[in-house]
Structures are given as C-alpha cells and as structure tokens.
Design a protein around this motif. Sequence first.
Motif, short mmCIF file in Angstrom:
data_model
loop_
_atom_site.label_atom_id
_atom_site.label_comp_id
_atom_site.label_asym_id
_atom_site.label_seq_id
_atom_site.Cartn_x
_atom_site.Cartn_y
_atom_site.Cartn_z
N ARG A 160 0.84 -1.20 0.00
CA ARG A 160 0.00 0.00 0.00
C ARG A 160 0.87 1.25 0.00
N LEU A 170 1.09 3.99 -3.05
CA LEU A 170 0.86 5.42 -2.85
C LEU A 170 2.08 6.24 -3.28
N LEU A 185 -7.98 13.30 -7.16
CA LEU A 185 -6.83 13.57 -6.30
C LEU A 185 -5.62 12.71 -6.64
N TRP A 186 -5.87 11.50 -7.13
CA TRP A 186 -4.82 10.51 -7.34
C TRP A 186 -3.71 11.01 -8.27
N VAL A 198 -1.62 13.88 -6.62
CA VAL A 198 -0.64 13.42 -5.63
C VAL A 198 0.58 12.85 -6.33
N VAL A 208 3.35 14.11 2.05
CA VAL A 208 1.88 14.14 2.01
C VAL A 208 1.31 12.73 2.22
N TYR A 220 -0.72 12.19 5.63
CA TYR A 220 -2.17 12.30 5.50
C TYR A 220 -2.87 11.08 4.92
N CYS A 221 -2.15 10.27 4.15
CA CYS A 221 -2.75 9.02 3.68
C CYS A 221 -2.46 7.89 4.66
N ASP A 238 -1.41 8.50 7.84
CA ASP A 238 -1.69 8.97 9.20
C ASP A 238 -0.51 8.85 10.15
N LEU A 270 -1.98 20.81 -3.83
CA LEU A 270 -3.20 20.02 -4.01
C LEU A 270 -4.43 20.90 -3.83
N LEU A 303 -11.31 19.25 -2.24
CA LEU A 303 -10.38 18.54 -1.36
C LEU A 303 -10.73 18.82 0.09
N THR A 304 -11.02 17.78 0.82
CA THR A 304 -11.25 17.91 2.25
C THR A 304 -9.90 18.00 2.93
N THR A 352 -16.48 15.67 -2.69
CA THR A 352 -15.20 15.97 -2.06
C THR A 352 -14.46 14.67 -1.79
N THR A 353 -13.16 14.80 -1.66
CA THR A 353 -12.35 13.62 -1.37
C THR A 353 -11.23 14.03 -0.43
N SER A 354 -10.72 13.09 0.28
CA SER A 354 -9.68 13.40 1.25
C SER A 354 -8.49 12.49 1.02
N LEU A 355 -7.36 12.92 1.56
CA LEU A 355 -6.15 12.12 1.43
C LEU A 355 -6.28 10.81 2.21
N ARG A 356 -7.00 10.88 3.32
CA ARG A 356 -7.19 9.64 4.10
C ARG A 356 -8.01 8.63 3.30
N LEU A 386 -8.01 8.45 0.12
CA LEU A 386 -7.09 7.94 -0.90
C LEU A 386 -6.26 6.78 -0.32
N GLY A 387 -5.77 6.97 0.90
CA GLY A 387 -4.99 5.92 1.54
C GLY A 387 -5.80 4.66 1.76
N ALA A 444 -6.27 2.89 -1.51
CA ALA A 444 -5.03 2.20 -1.90
C ALA A 444 -4.89 0.88 -1.14
#
Lengths: 179, 414
Positions: free
Chosen positions: A24, A28, A107-108, A111, A122, A126-127, A129, A157, A165-166, B2-6, B8-9, B12
């Motif tokens: 994963r 990313l 977003l993909w 990034v 990033v 943020y992905c 955590d 971004l 984008l949140t 809306t979308t967030s980076l979390r 996205l993770g 993935a």
Amino acid sequence: MAVRERPEAAFHEFVAARSASLFRTALLMVGDHQLAQDLLQESLVKTYVAWPRLRDVANVEAYARRVVVTTSISWRRRRSFHERPVDPLPELVVADLADSVIGRLDLWPLVQALPPRQRAAVVLRYCEDLSEAQAAELMGCSVGAVKKNASVGLAKLRDRMGGQLTMPTTTPDESAVPS
Amino acid sequence: MTTSLRDLGERAGRVPAPQLDVAAVVAAGESRLRRRRATAVAAVAAVVAAVLSAAVLLAPGARLAAPPPAHDRTHAPDDGDTVETRPASRLLTYSVGTVIHWGDRTIDVGQVARGRQPRRTSLDYLDATDDGVVFITGPQLKRDESGQLGIGYGASAVWFTDGSTPVRIGTTSGSAVRGFGIGTSLSGSTLAWKEPGDESSETLADPFGPVVVYDTGQKREVARFGGADAEVLTVYDDVVYWSSGDAPCAIRSDFGCYRPRWVMRFEKASGLQAQVGWADYEADRRSRPGVLTGPYVGDARVEGPVSYEFIGFVRRGGRLFADGGEPGAVFTPTVALTGRPVRLRMPAGDRTSDALAISQWLDADRVVLVAPHSYSGADGTELLVCRLSTGGCRLAARFPDANYTEAGPAGIHG
C-alpha cells in the motif's frame, strides 16, 4: 520475535504478514501497480540482506518501509508512472486494478504529480496517518523538512482541487497544514 | 464530490497486493549476501584467489595482461582548452512514448515495444552511441497465481537502431526500478551489459550471466567475460571496467561494497584483461572527459572527492548546485579533467524546475540535464543543454506529458 538469524521461515512469515501494508505504501508512493510490485520486491530483498542486524520484527517492518520510501524518493525517473493502455485490451483489464479502485479519484494523479519529497511527506502524513516524527524517520530527514514538504505539497493540491479537497485536520502542535 | 487524502490511503489499501514469490526474494538476497561474503575474505588470500578466478572467468580466447599503466592518458587531451573545442560526438537523445528522438531524426519503435508488452507506451531505457540508439522496452509481463499481471523478472531484450528497423542485439535483466546493468561510452561505438543467466527464468535474483561487450559500429559482439557476480562499472570506447565480484571490500556502504580494492580492466583492441587497483581506476576515470568530482553522496564513509559521471542538481535562484543528498546540502562540483568548478545557470526566466539531473554527455563540455516537471508541479518536462565551461544552459526540448524517457542510466539513483 527475534530476528538474529535468517531463517527462511521467519522471513516468509514477515512477508506474509506485512507485504500488503508495505505494498500500500509503495503504491501510494509510485502510483502504478507494476512499479509498486517491483519496488516492494526490491525493498524485501534489501530487508532480507539486512535481516541479521535488525533486532526484532518491529525493526524489520520499519526498515522495509523506510527502503520503500527512500527508494521511491531517490528514483528520479517518473515517466512510467502515467503509462496507460494505448488500445482497448480486454484480456488485460485485470492489470488495471489500481486504476479501477483509486485511479478515478481526481486527487490521485495530482498526488502522483507532486515532487518526490513532497509526495512522500503528504502520503505518509495524511494518507498513512503517521506523525511528523515517524514520517521524518522513514524519509531520512528532519521533522522540519517533513513539515515544509507536506505544507508545500498540500498547498499545491488545494490549489488544483479547490473545494473538492477535504483538508486534513491538525493537532495544535503541528504546523504542516498551510493556513 | 469531495475527497480526502485519508480516503485515498484507504482506497489504496483495498488494492489487492500481488502474490509474491518469496523464494525468489530469498534467492536474490542470498545472491547479494554471497557477493558480500566473497569480498570479506582476507586480503592476501583474496588477491591470490581473485587472480586465479579471474583467469577462470575469462572467456575462451581472452587473455590476462600485465596491469596497465596506472594512469593511462592516451585518451586525455594535453590541456583543458583542447577538450572544450572537441567536436560534438553525440546527438541529443530521448523518447516520447515509443518515438525515439535522435538528433533531428525520429524513430518509432512502438511495434517492437508493444510486441514485448502490449500495454507498453514508453521505453524503460535508452542511450546513444555514435552509430545509433540502444534501448530496452522492459521485461516481459507475467501473470501470477491470482491472474494479476506483474513485471516479469526475467530477461529484457536489448535493441539497437541506426534509424532503420530495430535489431535485437542481446539480453539483459533488471527493471525500471532496479535498473539495468548496461552502459555506453561517452564517445565511440562501445556498450556493455550484464546478461541474465537464464533468459527463460522468471527470477528476482540478481542476473547470473556474463558481461557482454558490443560494438554498434561493427554490429557485433566483441567479448563476453565474468561470472555470476560480475558487474559493469564504466564503459569507454577502448576499455571496459568491470567488477568480478570477488575483490576484498575497502569501503562498505549500507547496501553493499562501495569500493572494492581492485577492479578488472578489459581492453577492447587486444582482448586483454588486467586487474587494477581502485586508485588507478579512479585516476583513469579522472583523466578522461565526462567526469565530475565532488564529495561523496551516500551512506558510506568516504574521505576526499569522488568521481561522478551522472549527478543531480538543485536550483537555488537561477544557479544550479550539485545535490549533496541531505536536505539543504549542496556543493559545487569540478570538472575532473580541468579542475574547473561547474557553475551552471538556468536559462533566463526559467524557474520551472527545482531539481535536475545529468542525462547525457554530448561531449567533454556539454551535458544534457533533465528537468522533470514533477519537481515543480509545472506542466512539461524540459531537457537543457549546458556548457560546463561557461555555465550557460539553453532549452533543447520540452514535452508536455510524463511519458518520456531520457537518455542515460536507468533505475534508482541516490
């Protein structure tokens, strides 16, 4: 689990338990299923070589993940990241799993277009955590460098995505998110 | 939406991980460990053993020579000015998609590339000789037990084109991420690559075959030598330096031996092989064009300046400095042959790239820098041609998407 020896069974066990998580991160970082597979396997080879000096399994995973991150940062060639089929090839649809699951998100690609260090900061912050300190450890840089790279990357971004984008929430002691 | 980076993770994480061939990973690891162990033997015993093994490793017909002069300057000009007025020997080379740009010529190799991988829309590697372009389309795709297509770890075909139909000239192994064991000379017709032990195998293990030396002018293989652990180090038109893998290690890095005590030197004209010390190898490199010197950038402890054929640069305002590897660390490299500092400047008004890297040496004074668009987020990737003697850089090519391949070493750098 101690890893002072290099028993193949223990290595197999580690790969079985952690390769999905490592994959994963690799996905990313490089954004392409095949490149992520290549990156993961190269990282596991290096981890196997370093096995005797990694004291326990937690260190093994941290080491393997750090190899994934630092290798993806140092790899300056990016042109393969955006390969797409030139013709419809129904028998190869299975190869586009990553695209089908995440590739449709606007977003993909944004990034993936970030500079390597900004992308790493990033993704890890943020992905994945992770804390700034954890991200700095994996990137092999200072916490300040993580803050700066994450801040600049996030700003880009936001510029591209606008209200779609949140924005990530932050804790008071972390200044990575631009105001 | 809306979308967030979390998010996205999390998405993935839902992409199925590939079925890994753990036995192949272990085999690759053991191969590298075997190389390390081989370099850890006592120096005296190793030197004796190495001489013997080098003799065994040579291909039939090849001969061992007495060590060459420590500092062979037969290819070094008398002074720096001579170097900088040499005629250009290389054409700007890159590809966009599967179309190769070689000077003013364009060569579409899409049919070759897609024959290997149907989805292929770019090349994994390309570089030029005086006679044409060498390229690799990447290893054959393979399907794992779950049906997922992945990168095969077996052979990659090496192709050559002089502008006409590409011809397959050999086989190597590696991947875009791990790199390919292939190198070309700064000028002339010589290239060398590491051949896999078994073309049909799908193993992640390091390649086990010999080093192959090829002449693109004569369009024929010149020599093959070395065993499982042999590696191509540096290729010149007259000489190929290679590591036999059994020299004792003088300086070790985190991922292997950075500096063996000696390397092997193959002389193309005579076919002779000789063992030369690292200092003599370094001296020869620095007596030739196409080498910069600066502090070591890496994980080993290395005193004094080291040699670089390819190095990254970072932009500070309009100036370019060599990338020191650590955040904020930069330095000014020097031209090994002349001792002159390299002070490159971006073209006037060009601020699109923060990080660049040498892709190709056109001659002793001109390098091609690739400036990926991704480093700045701006659209388009640029190729700059820079003169070391004046520091001036000009825009040579610009392409809008990321589906390009620049000339030069493939794979991981840094």
